[in-house]
Enzyme design. Structure first.
Site, short mmCIF file in Angstrom:
data_model
loop_
_atom_site.label_atom_id
_atom_site.label_comp_id
_atom_site.label_asym_id
_atom_site.label_seq_id
_atom_site.Cartn_x
_atom_site.Cartn_y
_atom_site.Cartn_z
N SER A 1 -4.02 -5.17 -4.37
CA SER A 1 -4.24 -5.75 -3.08
C SER A 1 -4.25 -4.73 -1.95
CB SER A 1 -3.18 -6.82 -2.79
OG SER A 1 -1.88 -6.25 -2.73
N SER B 1 -0.93 -3.21 -7.36
CA SER B 1 -1.57 -3.23 -6.05
C SER B 1 -1.71 -1.89 -5.34
CB SER B 1 -0.84 -4.21 -5.12
OG SER B 1 -1.20 -5.52 -5.45
N LYS C 1 -0.68 -0.94 5.39
CA LYS C 1 -1.14 -2.23 4.88
C LYS C 1 -0.64 -3.33 5.83
CE LYS C 1 -1.02 -4.73 0.41
NZ LYS C 1 -0.54 -4.59 -0.99
#
Ligand SMILES: *[C@@H]1O[C@H](CO)[C@@H](O)[C@H](O)[C@H]1NC(C)=O
Ligand SMILES: *[C@@H]1O[C@H](CO)[C@@H](O)[C@H](O)[C@H]1NC(C)=O
Length: 527
Positions: A191, A215, A109
């Protein structure tokens, strides 16, 4: 980066997903959907090299990323790292185990810091060109294990924390709108959207995401992959762009439970740079790691709780019967399912503005983000205030007019951990003790079972672990998962349960990408 693709790219990506295989020494190996274990076996049998694996994923990324927008940067050094791994393997000649992640491409990420050619930007142009002092601790561990750093995954920009109400799930300025590979109109959630999409579409072997509140679990659920949210502190947060250290955790997003556990084994452990939280959690790491708990009879004797209100109330009618069927499977595998349980004050717990969660997260965000930025070697921005100014000065670059930055502005107004925040912490603790902990203890539960990502608020406020496993698809083809949540430091039980459930059901199917239009960008292959 513009790339010229051969004319075969005009064919459906389907071809890449199912027909591409590698031939070495006359032996075939099919890369898509292969697990770490299968890849390692292919390495050992000289059916595949790490370089071939990286080349395959680069082709997949060039083909699919213009459509899915799940990767922001590909590591220019990925191929060299793979070659090094291949060289090491050749020299080693099978004499000693090189470890499960040796030569395996891992996507990070874009909030996980790397000291290399890659930017660490939370999806925002505000941080492009910033230089971190060193790798995030989890990245240090990955490199030491011989993993190949494949690149940076897109995400909901700044974890959505620019504007919780306006930034769409999976959107960031640097890569645009992330797309669910199962349903072009489907929510990719966030996310850690890019991590989940990329793994789902076989653009990389495995990935890392982060979770503060849903997330990892939610995008994994929505993109038909496995997401493991470790207990807060089991994995170090040092060198990762923070949201709120009380809640933040780093974890694997993968196609299978066994892959998630192999990644987990590499990234867990005490870290002096994240002292308190990792010291507490490290005491519970089993000798020999978590892999030994990939037990095909892991459900036998387990006690599982179902809380229908509110987690099954809003369940889509087309997945309800599938979920009920799975509950039967859990029983058939030897688990006791205790149904119709309740969590005290659940309506407060699932509302971050009432549970204290939002109050605490807002204050911690400003404090911890400013600390992160101060540690950078160079950066276009050095504080939350600078980022707000950057967005103001670049309205078109960051879609500032459309999405604004109201959450940033509200966070900037906070002033550390004061009376209000201390009360919020107390409230969260009380809600967890009288809610989830009481539910688990009184019923002697090993895990709570929920469809979808509804339980993530419960897991967030207590720092509890959870794992989601693909559980099926609704009438339109939209994926959903089953989430097993447990008390702190109960990863062993969750892994046993999730692995047995996965092996008994095997619900994940790779996306067919049939619903996608061949857009001009897609056909030109511009990345
Ligand atoms: C990082 O950002 C800089 C500045 O925009 C860019 O030149 C560089 O190519 C980026 N790195 C990668 C690996 O894309
Ligand atoms: C169930 O999901 C489908 C699309 O995925 C949607 O069309 C339908 O309205 C949903 N039903 C309910 C009750 O939410």
């Amino acid at each position: 980066m513009a790339v010229n693709l051969p004319s075969s790219s005009l064919l459906l990506p389907l071809i890449f997903l199912f027909l591409i295989f590698i031939t070495v020494n006359g032996q075939h190996f099919t890369i898509p959907e292969s697990t770490i274990e299968e890849i390692q076996q292919a390495f050992a049998e000289n059916k595949l090299t790490s370089t071939q694996l990286v080349d395959f994923y680069i082709t997949q990324i060039k083909t699919l990323n213009p459509l899915l927008h799940s990767i922001i940067e590909v590591n220019p050094d990925a191929r060299d790292q793979a070659k090094n791994a291949d060289e090491e393997r050749r020299e080693n000649q099978g004499r000693r185990s090189l470890g499960d992640l040796h030569g395996i491409p891992v996507l990070l990420k874009d909030t996980i810091g790397t000291k290399d050619k890659l930017n660490t930007s939370a999806g925002s142009y505000a941080l492009v060109g910033s230089v971190v002092a060193r790798d995030a601790s989890v990245v240090e561990k990955l490199r030491k294990a011989g993993a190949v750093i494949m690149g940076k995954a897109s995400l909901s920009e700044w974890y959505k924390f620019r504007s919780l109400s306006h930034v769409p799930n999976g959107w960031c300025a640097r890569s645009g709108q992330g797309v669910n590979p199962y349903l072009v109109t489907g929510d990719p959630c966030g996310s850690s959207s890019g991590s989940a999409i990329s793994v789902a579409a076989n653009m990389v072997a495995v990935s890392l995401g982060t979770e503060t509140h849903s997330s990892i679990i939610c995008p994994s659920d929505h993109n038909s992959v496995v997401g493991l949210k470790p207990t807060v502190g089991l994995t170090s947060r040092a060198g990762v762009i923070p949201v709120a250290p009380s809640l933040d955790t780093i974890g694997p997003v993968t196609r299978t439970v066994s892959d998630a556990v192999r990644v987990l084994d590499v990234i867990v452990g005490f870290d002096p740079r994240d002292y308190e939280a990792t010291q507490r959690a490290a005491k519970f790491i089993p000798a020999g790691g978590y892999k030994q708990f990939l037990n095909p009879n892991g459900l036998k004797g387990k006690i599982l709780g179902i809380v229908r209100n509110p987690f099954l109330k809003s369940l889509n009618e087309s997945i309800f019967p599938i979920f009920e069927h799975h509950l039967n499977t859990l029983r058939e595998r030897g688990a006791t399912v205790v149904d119709n349980l309740e969590i005290a004050n659940i309506n407060t717990i699932v509302d971050p503005s009432r549970s204290g969660e939002l109050t605490l997260v807002m204050a911690e965000f400003k404090l911890s983000l400013n600390d992160y930025l101060k540690d950078l070697i160079t950066s276009p921005v050095w504080s939350l205030a600078d980022i707000i100014a950057f967005n103001k000065n670049n309205p078109d670059l960051e879609k500032n007019k459309e999405y604004g930055q109201d959450t940033f502005i509200a966070a900037e107004k906070t002033n550390g951990i004061g009376e209000k925040e201390r009360k919020a912490i107390e409230l969260m603790e009380k809600l967890s003790q009288n809610g989830f902990e009481k539910l688990m203890m009184e019923n002697n539960l090993d895990a709570m079972v929920t469809p979808g990502s509804g339980a993530t608020s419960v897991l967030a406020i207590g720092g509890y672990p959870g794992i989601t496993v693909p559980a099926g698809y609704d009438i339109n083809g939209m994926p959903f998962g089953i989430c097993f949540g447990g008390l702190k430091d109960t990863e062993i039980k969750l892994i046993e349960i999730a692995y047995d459930f996965e092996q008994a059901t095997m619900m994940r199917k790779p996306p067919l990408l049939e619903s996608f239009q061949m857009t001009p960008e897609f056909l030109s292959g511009s990345l």
